[in-house]
Design an enzyme around this catalytic site. Structure first.
Site, PDB file in Angstrom:
ATOM      1  N   LYS A  51     -85.224 -30.780  16.396  1.00  0.00           N
ATOM      2  CA  LYS A  51     -83.632 -30.315  16.750  1.00  0.00           C
ATOM      3  C   LYS A  51     -82.840 -31.376  17.306  1.00  0.00           C
ATOM      4  O   LYS A  51     -83.358 -32.187  18.043  1.00  0.00           O
ATOM      5  CB  LYS A  51     -83.743 -29.101  17.447  1.00  0.00           C
ATOM      6  N   GLY A  52     -81.747 -31.545  16.932  1.00  0.00           N
ATOM      7  CA  GLY A  52     -80.780 -32.618  17.688  1.00  0.00           C
ATOM      8  C   GLY A  52     -80.626 -32.464  19.134  1.00  0.00           C
ATOM      9  O   GLY A  52     -80.389 -31.596  19.506  1.00  0.00           O
ATOM     10  N   CYS A 135     -71.499 -36.127  13.924  1.00  0.00           N
ATOM     11  CA  CYS A 135     -70.881 -35.298  14.809  1.00  0.00           C
ATOM     12  C   CYS A 135     -69.546 -35.847  15.086  1.00  0.00           C
ATOM     13  O   CYS A 135     -69.259 -37.241  14.940  1.00  0.00           O
ATOM     14  CB  CYS A 135     -71.659 -35.007  16.312  1.00  0.00           C
TER      15      CYS A 135
HETATM   16  C1  FMN Z   1     -79.913 -24.172  10.720  1.00  0.00           C
HETATM   17  C2  FMN Z   1     -79.693 -25.636  10.684  1.00  0.00           C
HETATM   18  C3  FMN Z   1     -79.580 -26.454  11.898  1.00  0.00           C
HETATM   19  C4  FMN Z   1     -79.338 -27.702  11.603  1.00  0.00           C
HETATM   20  N1  FMN Z   1     -79.305 -28.791  12.771  1.00  0.00           N
HETATM   21  C5  FMN Z   1     -79.366 -29.929  12.622  1.00  0.00           C
HETATM   22  C6  FMN Z   1     -79.460 -31.063  13.764  1.00  0.00           C
HETATM   23  O1  FMN Z   1     -79.428 -30.558  14.840  1.00  0.00           O
HETATM   24  N2  FMN Z   1     -79.444 -32.218  13.374  1.00  0.00           N
HETATM   25  C7  FMN Z   1     -79.346 -32.739  12.153  1.00  0.00           C
HETATM   26  O2  FMN Z   1     -79.361 -33.968  12.003  1.00  0.00           O
HETATM   27  N3  FMN Z   1     -79.404 -31.976  10.904  1.00  0.00           N
HETATM   28  C8  FMN Z   1     -79.343 -30.759  11.205  1.00  0.00           C
HETATM   29  N4  FMN Z   1     -79.524 -29.820   9.959  1.00  0.00           N
HETATM   30  C9  FMN Z   1     -79.571 -30.449   8.665  1.00  0.00           C
HETATM   31  C10 FMN Z   1     -80.829 -30.342   8.547  1.00  0.00           C
HETATM   32  O3  FMN Z   1     -81.540 -31.327   8.848  1.00  0.00           O
HETATM   33  C11 FMN Z   1     -80.844 -30.853   6.757  1.00  0.00           C
HETATM   34  O4  FMN Z   1     -80.497 -32.307   6.580  1.00  0.00           O
HETATM   35  C12 FMN Z   1     -79.940 -30.004   5.947  1.00  0.00           C
HETATM   36  O5  FMN Z   1     -80.309 -28.567   6.151  1.00  0.00           O
HETATM   37  C13 FMN Z   1     -80.544 -30.100   4.509  1.00  0.00           C
HETATM   38  O6  FMN Z   1     -81.773 -29.766   3.933  1.00  0.00           O
HETATM   39  P1  FMN Z   1     -82.069 -28.388   3.406  1.00  0.00           P
HETATM   40  O7  FMN Z   1     -81.027 -28.082   2.410  1.00  0.00           O
HETATM   41  O8  FMN Z   1     -83.388 -28.332   2.931  1.00  0.00           O
HETATM   42  O9  FMN Z   1     -82.029 -27.431   4.517  1.00  0.00           O
HETATM   43  C14 FMN Z   1     -79.519 -28.520  10.178  1.00  0.00           C
HETATM   44  C15 FMN Z   1     -79.546 -27.417   9.165  1.00  0.00           C
HETATM   45  C16 FMN Z   1     -79.738 -26.094   9.334  1.00  0.00           C
HETATM   46  C17 FMN Z   1     -79.935 -25.155   8.223  1.00  0.00           C
END
Ligand code: FMN
Ligand code: FAD
Ligand code: FES
Lengths: 308, 249
Positions: A51-52, A135
């Site tokens: 998580k970030g 961000c």
């Molecule tokens: C609930 C949730 C929280 C996320 N939190 C972060 C984050 O903290 N930092 C980040 O760089 N990307 C975050 N993402 C983006 C994911 O890492 C990913 O790049 C994005 O969801 C696309 O992939 P997917 O379609 O397989 O989910 C988050 C995505 C979701 C769904």
């Protein structure tokens, strides 16, 4: 069975580090890994991306924070995390017990914060730092770092100078010129590029005549964004000579194969982890199956597409 | 592994859009815990449901048909397979010295309370159940097996007219060691106020929209009072059961 699979060459290299296979889990969808320990053998995947993490603890956005649209989900978590200090004290010890690479995702509000985060994470048990440049940039009046190639280059070189870890720049799709953003990361010295982050979307509660999310806009992920992600990965792979960690709607092995063919070196499973907690293992097994079925010996053989 | 493929043993509509599904099951769980159900290929996220009861190798879910996911569940035939994660969450606490407990449920919110009631009964704890419905009560006979049960309907067709809170106001809360509640938010708010005023312990089951259901995504948070004022707690992990006095809803 196991032996046979092992004949396949699945390992990849990022920033001089070898990863046993190209399947990772995407930031924000896998917590700090411990949550998934009873659903899968985490050591089997190539890397965990956390998580970030921010400098200070972050409360995040008021609920509701998630909405299912057709083929996708919108999230508005707002980077809730315990902050770097608690991360190192409470979360890293477990991550250190894993026999796979740990990549820590960081989010800063200023150049200084990115630098500080990178310095403090230059410690044992971490292989790489994934820099989330999507961000809001508070210093420069609310635009995103990730839209501005000059800022991306600045952040990249700053982080690169602050750490001995592999530096991965995670790009946002919220830009018209993804190639310039990727080149900026490369010029700054990035070891790899990660994309795509979520795409801005929204939903409306028509009975209340209000936006579903208190912050109005949210991030779209899941199968709905896969074609966009695929196109962006492909474009970036033509623009820079860096390994790409692709994410965006990868749920099955065939999804992953498409990304490898489009130019990705690795894939990260995001939303898929919510549908099947062991989604990454499923994807890994399906990739192996595809390679064997089609007579490939190595994951490196499947990059590229013909007919362009 | 907590992820399971199970068989549907029975799935019946016990009244319009209220269904009871039985699924093959061989694990124990605590009352108040829930499961996440994959509702076919047309939906992405799993849907959370309280455990209504577990007995004789069957897990029961009492569910209301709301949207795509629950419509899919409604169509599940006997013998079809269903993918489930669980049991999840913390479950109700039954303090050691409990001798009398009050159960308060509204609508489909009665779901987790039957399982709890069975456990309370098993422990020899005296119980009274207050169940509120819109028009037509359901599953009352199951509750009556274990406790005296009072009913209210908003329409007045069955039992007392009004919400379950109206019956609650007529009851001497002081006679109970603890109150357990699940139902719509306004009901939970009144329950918190009334038990706070009387100084009676009260636990409630909360609902929030979920992503993972296992504590990883931080989608399901709610505001919970703590020593620093408040913090966001995960309904799927620290919940879904919280002490009513701590809940800021
Ligand atoms: C609930 C949730 C929280 C996320 N939190 C972060 C984050 O903290 N930092 C980040 O760089 N990307 C975050 N993402 C983006 C994911 O890492 C990913 O790049 C994005 O969801 C696309 O992939 P997917 O379609 O397989 O989910 C988050 C995505 C979701 C769904
Ligand atoms: C811990 C917990 C226990 C629950 N127990 C029960 C139960 O025993 N019986 C029952 O009938 N219902 C229960 N619910 C509510 C149930 O999860 C929703 O009614 C269901 O998810 C609706 O799905 P849908 O696809 O039919 O509706 P849609 O409205 O199409 O769903 C869209 C999205 O919103 C989510 N959602 C919609 N309503 C709710 C809600 N009230 N709470 C959480 N998420 C929601 C869905 O999960 C889905 O992701 C519980 C909810 C939680 C959080
Ligand atoms: S639903 Fe993911 S943390 Fe609760």
């Amino acid at each position: 069975m196991g032996k046979r699979c092992d004949d396949l060459e699945l390992s990849i290299n990022i920033g001089g580090k070898s990863f046993k296979n190209p399947v990772m889990v995407a930031s924000g969808t896998f917590g700090f890994a411990e949550e998934y320990a009873s659903y899968m053998n985490i050591n089997e995947i190539g890397a965990v991306i956390t998580k970030g993490i921010t400098l200070k603890p972050t409360y995040g956005n008021p609920p509701p924070r998630i909405y299912e649209s057709h083929g996708g989900i919108l999230n508005s978590i707002g980077l809730q995390n315990p902050g770097i200090q608690e991360f190192i004290a409470d979360k890293l010890p477990y991550l250190r017990t894993l026999k796979t690479h740990v990549i820590v995702n960081i989010a800063g509000k200023s150049l200084h914060e990115f630098e500080e985060l990178a310095k403090r994470l230059d410690i044992e048990g971490i292989t790489g730092i994934e820099v989330n440049v999507s961000c809001p940039n508070v210093e420069d009046g609310g635009i995103m770092f990730g839209k501005d190639p000059q800022l991306i280059e600045k952040i990249t070189s700053l982080v690169k100078r602050s750490t001995s870890k592999a530096v991965i720049i995670k790009l946002t799709p919220e830009t018209v010129d993804i190639e310039s953003c990727a080149r900026a990361a490369a010029n700054g010295g990035a070891d790899a590029i990660s994309l795509i982050n979520t795409i801005v979307g929204m939903a409306i509660d028509i009975r209340e005549r209000k936006p579903f999310f208190k912050r109005v806009f949210a991030g779209l992920s899941g199968p709905a964004i896969k074609p966009i992600a695929l196109a962006m990965v492909h474009r970036v792979s033509k623009a820079v000579n860096l390994p790409i960690i692709a994410s965006g709607g990868i749920i099955t092995g065939n999804d992953a194969i498409e990304f490898f063919m489009s130019g990705a070196a690795a894939v990260a499973i995001g939303t898929g982890n919510f549908i099947y907690p062991d989604c990454s293992i499923r994807v890994l097994n399906q990739i192996k199956h595809f390679l064997k079925e089609n007579g490939y010996k190595s994951i490196r053989e499947i990059g590229g597409i013909s007919g362009e | 592994m907590l992820q399971l493929t199970k068989r549907v043993i029975e799935n019946t509509e016990i009244q319009q859009d209220i269904c009871l599904i039985s699924i093959s099951w061989d694990k124990d769980a605590k009352p108040g815990q829930f499961v996440m159900v994959k509702c076919g290929d047309d939906t992405l996220l799993r849907r959370p449901f309280s455990i209504h009861s577990i007995s004789d190798g069957e897990l029961k879910i009492l569910y209301q048909v709301k949207g795509k996911g629950t419509k899919f569940m409604q169509g599940l035939k006997k013998g079809s397979s269903i993918s489930i994660i669980g049991p999840l969450g913390n479950g109700f606490t039954i303090p050691r010295d409990t001798s009398k407990a009050l159960i308060v449920g509204g609508g489909v919110g009665i779901a987790p309370l039957l399982f709890l009631l069975e456990k309370l009964n098993h422990r020899g704890i005296h119980t009274l159940s207050l169940l509120g419905f819109k028009e037509k009560p359901f599953r009352v006979e199951a509750f009556e097996k274990f406790s005296k049960t009072l009913i209210s309907t908003e329409s007045g067709t069955y039992g007392e007219k009004g919400t379950v809170i109206e019956i609650l106001r007529e009851i001497n809360l002081k006679g109970f060691d603890i109150v357990y509640g699940c139902g719509p938010k306004p009901m939970l708010r009144s329950l918190r106020e009334l038990t706070d005023k009387e100084g009676i312990k009260c636990q409630i089951s909360l609902e929030e929209r979920m992503g993972c259901g296992i504590g990883a995504c931080l989608s399901c948070v709610c505001m919970i009072r703590d020593k620093n004022g408040w913090s966001y707690k995960r309904v799927c992990k620290e919940g879904p059961i919280f002490w009513a006095k701590d809940v800021m809803i």
